[in-house]
Design a protein around this motif. Structure first.
Motif, PDB file in Angstrom:
ATOM      1  N   ARG A 195       0.838  -1.201   0.000  1.00 37.24           N
ATOM      2  CA  ARG A 195       0.000   0.000   0.000  1.00 37.24           C
ATOM      3  C   ARG A 195       0.875   1.253   0.000  1.00 37.24           C
ATOM      4  O   ARG A 195       0.615   2.200  -0.746  1.00 37.24           O
ATOM      5  CB  ARG A 195      -0.915  -0.015   1.229  1.00 37.24           C
ATOM      6  CG  ARG A 195      -1.715   1.272   1.427  1.00 37.24           C
ATOM      7  CD  ARG A 195      -2.610   1.204   2.655  1.00 37.24           C
ATOM      8  NE  ARG A 195      -3.175   2.518   2.966  1.00 37.24           N
ATOM      9  CZ  ARG A 195      -4.265   3.009   2.401  1.00 37.24           C
ATOM     10  NH1 ARG A 195      -4.916   2.307   1.498  1.00 37.24           N
ATOM     11  NH2 ARG A 195      -4.712   4.216   2.742  1.00 37.24           N
ATOM     12  N   VAL A 247       2.450   1.973  -3.401  1.00 35.58           N
ATOM     13  CA  VAL A 247       1.475   2.496  -4.359  1.00 35.58           C
ATOM     14  C   VAL A 247       1.195   3.971  -4.085  1.00 35.58           C
ATOM     15  O   VAL A 247       1.226   4.816  -5.003  1.00 35.58           O
ATOM     16  CB  VAL A 247       0.181   1.661  -4.300  1.00 35.58           C
ATOM     17  CG1 VAL A 247      -0.949   2.349  -5.064  1.00 35.58           C
ATOM     18  CG2 VAL A 247       0.422   0.261  -4.874  1.00 35.58           C
ATOM     19  N   MET A 285      -4.576  -6.064  -6.845  1.00 32.30           N
ATOM     20  CA  MET A 285      -3.714  -5.118  -7.566  1.00 32.30           C
ATOM     21  C   MET A 285      -4.370  -4.598  -8.840  1.00 32.30           C
ATOM     22  O   MET A 285      -4.045  -3.507  -9.314  1.00 32.30           O
ATOM     23  CB  MET A 285      -2.379  -5.777  -7.905  1.00 32.30           C
ATOM     24  CG  MET A 285      -1.537  -6.134  -6.690  1.00 32.30           C
ATOM     25  SD  MET A 285      -1.226  -4.737  -5.576  1.00 32.30           S
ATOM     26  CE  MET A 285      -0.182  -3.702  -6.597  1.00 32.30           C
ATOM     27  N   VAL A 338      -5.259   1.367  -5.561  1.00 36.04           N
ATOM     28  CA  VAL A 338      -4.314   1.164  -6.658  1.00 36.04           C
ATOM     29  C   VAL A 338      -4.774   1.929  -7.897  1.00 36.04           C
ATOM     30  O   VAL A 338      -3.982   2.622  -8.555  1.00 36.04           O
ATOM     31  CB  VAL A 338      -4.162  -0.335  -6.978  1.00 36.04           C
ATOM     32  CG1 VAL A 338      -3.203  -0.539  -8.160  1.00 36.04           C
ATOM     33  CG2 VAL A 338      -3.648  -1.098  -5.755  1.00 36.04           C
ATOM     34  N   THR A 395      -1.322   1.059 -14.248  1.00 37.70           N
ATOM     35  CA  THR A 395      -1.908  -0.080 -13.535  1.00 37.70           C
ATOM     36  C   THR A 395      -1.151  -1.357 -13.868  1.00 37.70           C
ATOM     37  O   THR A 395      -0.897  -2.189 -12.983  1.00 37.70           O
ATOM     38  CB  THR A 395      -3.394  -0.236 -13.890  1.00 37.70           C
ATOM     39  OG1 THR A 395      -4.091   0.969 -13.555  1.00 37.70           O
ATOM     40  CG2 THR A 395      -4.019  -1.396 -13.143  1.00 37.70           C
ATOM     41  N   TYR A 453       2.044  -1.356 -11.913  1.00 33.65           N
ATOM     42  CA  TYR A 453       1.787  -1.735 -10.517  1.00 33.65           C
ATOM     43  C   TYR A 453       1.603  -3.242 -10.370  1.00 33.65           C
ATOM     44  O   TYR A 453       1.885  -3.812  -9.308  1.00 33.65           O
ATOM     45  CB  TYR A 453       0.544  -1.019  -9.984  1.00 33.65           C
ATOM     46  CG  TYR A 453       0.792   0.384  -9.502  1.00 33.65           C
ATOM     47  CD1 TYR A 453       1.846   0.669  -8.632  1.00 33.65           C
ATOM     48  CD2 TYR A 453      -0.023   1.438  -9.899  1.00 33.65           C
ATOM     49  CE1 TYR A 453       2.075   1.964  -8.186  1.00 33.65           C
ATOM     50  CE2 TYR A 453       0.196   2.741  -9.450  1.00 33.65           C
ATOM     51  CZ  TYR A 453       1.256   2.991  -8.596  1.00 33.65           C
ATOM     52  OH  TYR A 453       1.482   4.273  -8.150  1.00 33.65           O
TER      53      TYR A 453
END
Length: 772
Positions: free
Chosen positions: A574, A577, A668, A674, A760, A763
């Motif tokens: 977390r 991100v 995720m 996110v 995204t 990530y």
């Protein structure tokens, strides 16, 4: 949110991580066993007897068969109870050793372990025991119960490799197994590893640039010092202690009402940042209230003992629960600080370790004199947020004495702490551990097999703390050194970090563990010094790349011939991100917060009473606090953290599980935090001048913490162009509505949405949330 349709993302992820080697956290050693030239009882024989024999022939007198005890020398060598002419072991003579004959017989009526036990010895184990008997059947005290000795670092062949003492020990073990250490990790990956380990946060672009440009010989050590001085260091170090101390924001059990122990969490962060010596850190938490002229800070530290679950159910038997609370504190001391399974001796003598039930309750008695009740009040208003004994903290206290507490409101703040009764509550051995079955009365004492209690110490928790830090104590320093090693290398030198007893794993590097334990004590229990010693070693700095040979011979990296590589903790995912997107609120301490969470979870698992019966999400800056500040309701822990193996804080936890499940990928890809982070970062990049390629490179660098190579850049740019070409405005509008952070009025919606998809995907790379 529904998982979006896009087959390109899996292909993209496959291409970007192609060639990277997978993690080996859950695999075991496959190397063939070899019988050593000199068989050690501690390292070769005792593990076999502990697994196969001690349940019937060990410390538990109630379960002992035939009067035979094999875990201590005197009993193992004496004449057998049912055959006085025979002996279990006859040194030098396996064929005259009755125990050896029983484990090798073909007669199933005589065979040991018996068939009904579903236990058996392998031919390898039998050969080890036979050789041990031939060599004299010499017993040794259990290694963990012998005070550590500081041996000189061993001789090595590759003398230019070590940076500090740690490296001599690890390299000697590598060379003995035919391994060579890896080359150092490149500066980008090493900086990410170091920042995650010392702050729990990824490095900023500015920090990366500065480190890459610093060509001084001591640039790395300077970076270590810089990170150790940051306030985020205390937050990172506090997380494992919160697991150990079972910190949570609710009382547990059915109603699971709100509690206000968070000022203690602020103290833990403060203590790590102030580099409070470990002996003082633990003493204050165990017995701060008993120190002469105890300060408010010392009293607050004792909240450590009161983090256990507390019932608020009206129909319970108070004494039953009070006994549970005392047992919880005793078990925490055993597992978290002593590194032994003391709780196994609550109902009977320990089956494997030399702890009697009487010794368990002697240790228990140190915690049995607290002014607490099994049931004090049922769930309700602020008066139930802490249970007696407790302390109230005012704004004046925060201003004058407890400046480290982040108290921003004027409301009442109370914390459960420790406080002794005016008279001594007697302690009894409880038959089968039952609260209503008292037996023999006992006085405070400690397990003799670890270290007898010095009668010059007071027979209270302060005396217990003095015992823990006695120079002759075999466990305290070893256990904490091992916990820190686990934090930085992913696996303790003793893998079973909560069990140094007979059933625990043997240390992979016993001489190194002892050297570190003694060195830690000799340098006044200085935690920052110990951390720096570990992370500046050549062992720590190695590349995490693993060859096929090393993977086959040492999949768990027991011999440390490569750098650590494993997924970071849930809270730090977390944090990464939020930090990489620029959303992170860096505020330290204060009450826990309630970020985004799927609707209905609390409401479906609650009695409907109390402040935590309904989940009321926070807003504004509170949405972007670090993961360690997320409110933990024990009966319904935060789902996004739980899915990544965060502790629900029910009991002391010294080592988290590390699983891989499809739910983690769904988090995720779909978690609002996110997606909002991807949208916010995409918006920032969209508003900057430059080509899409430059923006994507910057996003990759902020998230993965290195520059992408040409192939990675090509794949990402192609993905962006595909999205930019095919995405319609309606789809883009839906995508960017995630999260509460504002969106600029003048913004290119299609470009932001296209960049958001790319971010995204970044990530979701394995490398993003992996320390390597």
């Amino acid at each position: 949110m529904i998982l979006r349709r896009n087959v390109f993302i899996p292909v993209l992820l496959f291409l970007l991580v192609g060639g990277l080697l997978y993690s080996c956290d859950n695999t075991s050693m496959q190397t063939a066993s070899v019988i050593p030239d000199s068989v050690s009882y501690n390292f070769d024989v005792r593990p076999i007897l502990s697994d196969k024999c001690f349940s019937c022939h060990g410390p538990d007198a109630n379960k002992r068969e035939a009067g035979l005890r094999l875990d201590i020398e005197d009993s193992a060598f004496k004449a057998l109870q049912d055959n006085p002419s025979a002996h279990a072991w006859v040194p030098g003579k396996p064929d005259e050793s009755d125990a050896f004959l029983r484990i090798t017989t073909q007669d199933t009526s005589l065979l040991m372990p018996p068939l009904y036990s579903n236990l058996s010895l392998t031919s390898q184990e039998i050969a080890i025991i036979k050789k041990w008997i031939k060599q004299g059947a010499r017993y040794e005290d259990h290694w963990a119960f012998v005070a550590p000795r500081k041996q000189a670092p061993p001789a090595i062949k590759k003398s230019a490799w070590p940076i500090n003492e740690i490296d001599f020990f690890t390299l000697a073990a590598m060379e003995a197994k035919g391994f060579s250490p890896n080359e150092p990790a490149d500066k980008e990956r090493l900086l990410k590893r170091l920042c995650l380990d010392l702050t729990g946060l990824p490095p900023s672009v500015e920090l990366m640039d500065a480190f890459l440009a610093d060509t001084r010989p001591d640039a790395y050590e300077r970076m270590v010092d810089q990170l150790l001085a940051l306030p985020a260091y205390g937050e990172k170090m506090a997380l494992h202690w919160l697991d150990l101390a079972r910190y949570a924001d609710s009382h547990g059990y059915q109603d699971d009402g709100y509690r206000t122990q968070w000022p203690w969490r602020d103290w833990v962060i403060h203590a790590f940042n102030e580099n409070k010596p470990y002996n003082e850190f633990v003493t204050w938490q165990l017995a701060g209230d008993l120190l002469p002229d105890a300060s408010m800070e010392q009293l607050l530290a004792t909240a450590f003992n009161r983090n256990h679950k507390i019932t608020e159910e009206g129909g319970v038997i108070p004494e039953e629960y009070r006994v549970m609370y005392v047992s919880d504190r005793t078990d925490l001391l055993g597992k978290g600080i002593l590194g032994v399974t003391m709780e196994c001796a609550r109902c009977h003598d320990h089956k494997y370790d030399p702890f009697s039930q009487k010794e368990y309750f002697q240790l228990y008695s140190f915690f049995n004199n607290i002014r607490e009740e099994g049931i004090e009040s049922v769930i309700g208003g602020p008066e139930t947020y802490a249970k007696k004994p407790m302390m109230q903290i005012t704004n004046a206290d925060v201003t004058n004495m407890l400046q480290f507490i982040n108290k921003t409101d004027t409301g009442k703040m109370i914390v459960s702490v420790m406080g002794e009764l005016d008279t001594i509550r007697p302690t009894f051995v409880l038959h089968r551990g039952e609260y209503d079955a008292p037996g023999e009365k006992v006085e405070p004492a400690t397990p003799v097999s670890i270290l007898p209690f010095d009668n010059s110490y007071p027979k209270n928790r302060l005396g217990l703390a003095k015992w823990l830090f006695d120079p002759k104590h075999p466990l305290t320093s070893r256990v904490y050194v091992n916990l820190l090693w686990q934090e930085f290398f992913g696996r303790g030198l003793v893998k079973t970090s909560g069990d140094f007893g007979m059933q625990g794993d043997l240390p992979s590097h016993p001489a190194l563990l002892d050297w570190l334990a003694v060195d830690f004590r000799e340098h006044n229990w200085d935690i920052k010094r110990l951390v720096k010693l570990m992370v500046t070693s050549a062992t720590y700095r190695q590349s995490a790349i693993v060859s096929k040979e090393k993977l086959a011979k040492d999949p768990e990296n027991i011999y440390l011939s490569r750098g650590p590589r494993y997924r970071i903790h849930a809270e730090f995912i977390r944090d990464l991100v939020l930090s990489s997107s620029g959303l992170l609120n860096p505020e330290i301490g204060g009450p826990s917060v309630k970020p985004y969470q799927p609707a209905g979870l609390w409401e479906g698992a609650t009695s409907g009473r109390g402040l935590l019966s309904i989940y009321t999400q926070d807003h504004g800056a509170a949405l972007y606090r670090r993961g360690m500040y997320t409110l933990i309701k024990r009966t319904v822990p935060p789902p996004a953290l739980s899915i990544f193996d965060a502790s629900n804080r029910d009991i002391c936890e010294v080592k988290r599980l590390r699983t891989n499940t499809p739910l983690q990928a769904l988090v995720m890809l779909n978690d609002p935090t996110v997606l909002e982070a991807a949208r916010v970062l995409a918006t920032k990049l969209q508003q900057e001048a430059g080509a899409p390629e430059a923006k994507i490179k910057q996003a990759f660098r902020r998230i993965v913490c290195r520059n992408p190579d040409a192939k990675e850049t090509e794949v990402l740019v192609n993905y962006y162009q595909q999205e930019r070409t095919t995405m319609d405005k309606s789809t883009a509008q839906k995508m960017i509505r995630v999260g509460e952070s504002p969106l600029p009025q003048q913004a290119d919606i299609l470009e932001i949405a296209s960049l958001m998809r790319v971010i995204t995907a970044i990530y979701n790379l394995e490398e993003t949330i992996t320390k390597s």
